[in-house]
Design an enzyme around this catalytic site. Structure first.
Site, PDB file in Angstrom:
ATOM      1  N   ALA A  74     -35.927  14.306 -39.851  1.00 49.98           N
ATOM      2  CA  ALA A  74     -35.196  13.692 -40.788  1.00 49.98           C
ATOM      3  C   ALA A  74     -35.986  13.305 -41.961  1.00 49.98           C
ATOM      4  O   ALA A  74     -35.845  13.220 -43.232  1.00 49.98           O
ATOM      5  CB  ALA A  74     -34.282  12.662 -40.300  1.00 49.98           C
ATOM      6  N   ASN A 156     -29.805   2.774 -37.657  1.00 48.85           N
ATOM      7  CA  ASN A 156     -30.573   2.800 -36.562  1.00 48.85           C
ATOM      8  C   ASN A 156     -30.916   1.680 -35.866  1.00 48.85           C
ATOM      9  O   ASN A 156     -31.333   1.728 -34.479  1.00 48.85           O
ATOM     10  CB  ASN A 156     -32.087   3.685 -36.985  1.00 48.85           C
ATOM     11  CG  ASN A 156     -32.863   2.817 -37.912  1.00 48.85           C
ATOM     12  OD1 ASN A 156     -32.412   2.667 -39.163  1.00 48.85           O
ATOM     13  ND2 ASN A 156     -33.802   2.063 -37.733  1.00 48.85           N
ATOM     14  N   GLN A 184     -29.124   9.558 -36.882  1.00 49.92           N
ATOM     15  CA  GLN A 184     -28.666   8.567 -35.867  1.00 49.92           C
ATOM     16  C   GLN A 184     -27.157   9.246 -35.650  1.00 49.92           C
ATOM     17  O   GLN A 184     -26.798   8.924 -34.368  1.00 49.92           O
ATOM     18  CB  GLN A 184     -28.794   7.000 -35.832  1.00 49.92           C
ATOM     19  CG  GLN A 184     -30.081   6.502 -35.829  1.00 49.92           C
ATOM     20  CD  GLN A 184     -30.780   6.694 -34.634  1.00 49.92           C
ATOM     21  OE1 GLN A 184     -30.248   6.784 -33.510  1.00 49.92           O
ATOM     22  NE2 GLN A 184     -32.058   6.330 -34.590  1.00 49.92           N
ATOM     23  N   HIS A 205     -34.820  15.303 -32.448  1.00 49.94           N
ATOM     24  CA  HIS A 205     -34.909  14.526 -31.259  1.00 49.94           C
ATOM     25  C   HIS A 205     -34.261  13.237 -31.027  1.00 49.94           C
ATOM     26  O   HIS A 205     -34.518  12.497 -30.014  1.00 49.94           O
ATOM     27  CB  HIS A 205     -36.506  14.027 -31.143  1.00 49.94           C
ATOM     28  CG  HIS A 205     -36.877  12.875 -32.154  1.00 49.94           C
ATOM     29  ND1 HIS A 205     -37.036  11.564 -31.776  1.00 49.94           N
ATOM     30  CD2 HIS A 205     -37.116  12.783 -33.238  1.00 49.94           C
ATOM     31  CE1 HIS A 205     -37.485  10.790 -32.811  1.00 49.94           C
ATOM     32  NE2 HIS A 205     -37.524  11.492 -33.736  1.00 49.94           N
ATOM     33  N   THR A 245     -44.612  28.722 -41.792  1.00 45.51           N
ATOM     34  CA  THR A 245     -44.040  29.725 -40.654  1.00 45.51           C
ATOM     35  C   THR A 245     -43.026  28.673 -40.141  1.00 45.51           C
ATOM     36  O   THR A 245     -43.259  27.584 -39.390  1.00 45.51           O
ATOM     37  CB  THR A 245     -45.233  30.049 -39.717  1.00 45.51           C
ATOM     38  OG1 THR A 245     -46.205  30.712 -40.403  1.00 45.51           O
ATOM     39  CG2 THR A 245     -44.808  30.871 -38.438  1.00 45.51           C
ATOM     40  N   CYS A 330     -40.489   3.365 -35.868  1.00 41.35           N
ATOM     41  CA  CYS A 330     -41.559   3.535 -36.949  1.00 41.35           C
ATOM     42  C   CYS A 330     -42.223   2.151 -37.529  1.00 41.35           C
ATOM     43  O   CYS A 330     -43.227   2.216 -37.932  1.00 41.35           O
ATOM     44  CB  CYS A 330     -41.018   4.218 -38.231  1.00 41.35           C
ATOM     45  SG  CYS A 330     -40.142   5.704 -37.783  1.00 41.35           S
TER      46      CYS A 330
END
Length: 387
Positions: A74, A156, A184, A205, A245, A330
């Site tokens: 995100a 969050n 979230q 995740h 890639t 974070c």
């Protein structure tokens, strides 16, 4: 240090299901081809698999297959959306952006960058004690030069659901684009993201996929694409918006994780809500302040402040029982008051000591909320445990 009894920090990250891990390993070690390789079967299988994953993820939000680009998560999706739309704003003279003061730093900091280096004007709306920004407050700030509204789906830290679906309908007939950071909320409140939202950021995740994979949905308005410019260059993959890639194994892990979650979502929601009720009942033994509007929240995130207790000290005291956090992973290392709770106008003592409990019912282990509450109650000054 003893073993952690319960993992109550899924808002930071979730466990990868063994079934998802098996899928990732398969695409790393067996079907390991490059999806960009056109000259052999290894590449063809990888390309087909990526297309299938892209089509499935598009369907989860009512988008078209080609409207999904894969990213690392995100944060990258937010940056592509916000910084990528800026040149269009500069070309058209529309350099006004509306957002909220409770956004994740992955939205706030790119917008601050646009404000400080490229002359954009950014309105940071404060939600009040409910933690929910009203649609009316956003619409009141709309101007002819408003390029974008960026509003998160689920906060969050508090779990409060923002009115993104309602806002999307209001903005449908305007020239203003809507970006939603759905890190979230993706999968948990699926009906909201089926609304005509122009840009949706997704993180894998937070929903059982590996770290390092996510997506950006870039929904067309009729035949018109969202006018994004690339912020990275080299290779032309993902409509030239995210060159490099493709991580086929991670993409397939995201695909599998979302499938598993959606197949079990109703049970997840029921169990998560039941655990929320158990948590609140147990916490009745303590004195606490519930941060955020409980009537507009996802069932698996709870933010509380315990009277008379320092959040950091409490985390240390409880580390043998639960894994919890004060807020965003974070920024949790900075030990500063939550910018979310401060923007809600809560007193400094409450905002500085908010604790976030977040759970998936199948990841909490042998957890007893009453035992947790007893520990907290005994730490509180002048609080009877039979309250």
């Amino acid at each position: 240090m003893g073993a952690v009894v319960a993992y109550l920090d899924v808002a930071a990250t979730t466990r990868v299901d063994p079934q998802v891990a098996d899928v990732v390993l398969h695409w790393m070690t067996e079907d390991f081809g490059n999806a960009g390789s056109r000259t052999h079967e290894f590449g063809a299988r990888a390309k087909k698999a990526v297309h299938e994953a892209r089509s499935f993820l598009a369907g989860t939000v009512g988008a078209k297959t080609e409207e999904v680009i894969f990213t690392s998560g995100a944060t990258e999706s937010n940056n592509i959306a916000l910084l990528g739309l800026a040149p269009h704003g500069e070309q058209t003279g529309r350099k006004h952006v509306i957002t909220s003061a409770i956004e994740h730093k992955a939205v706030i900091e790119p917008l601050q960058h646009l404000k400080e280096t490229r002359g954009f004007e950014v309105d940071f709306l404060e939600p009040g004690p409910s933690g929910r920004v009203s649609t009316e407050a956003v619409l009141e700030r709309l101007r002819p030069d408003t390029l974008l509204v960026s509003l998160m789906h689920v906060n969050n830290e508090t779990g409060v659901i923002q009115p993104v679906a309602e806002l999307a309908e209001e903005l449908r007939g305007t020239a203003t684009y809507l970006h939603v950071d759905a890190a979230q909320g993706y999968g948990k409140v699926p009906q909201d993201l089926a609304a005509p939202i122009d840009l949706i950021s997704i993180s894998g995740h937070k929903i059982g996929a590996p770290k390092g994979i996510g997506a950006l949905v870039t929904r067309r308005r009729g035949w018109d694409k969202v006018p994004l410019s690339p912020i990275m260059f080299g290779g032309g993959q993902e409509r030239k918006l995210r060159p490099g890639t493709l991580p086929v194994a991670l993409i397939m892990g995201l695909y599998e994780a979302v499938k598993l979650f959606l197949e079990n979502r109703e049970r997840w929601e029921r169990d998560a809500r039941e655990m929320r009720e158990q948590m609140l009942a147990a916490l009745g033994k303590t004195r606490f302040h519930l941060n955020g509007d409980a009537s507009n929240s996802v069932p698996h995130i709870l933010n509380v402040t315990f009277d008379g207790l320092n959040a950091e000290a409490l985390i240390v005291r409880l580390k043998e029982q639960v894994a919890i956090a004060t807020g965003s992973a974070c920024t949790s290392a900075s030990y500063t008051p939550s910018h979310v709770l401060m923007a809600m106008g809560l007193p400094a003592e409450i905002a500085s000591n908010g604790l976030r409990f977040s759970w998936f019912p199948d990841q909490v282990g042998d957890f007893d909320p009453h035992g947790l509450a007893e520990t907290i109650a005994h730490m509180q000054p002048d609080v009877a445990t039979d309250r």
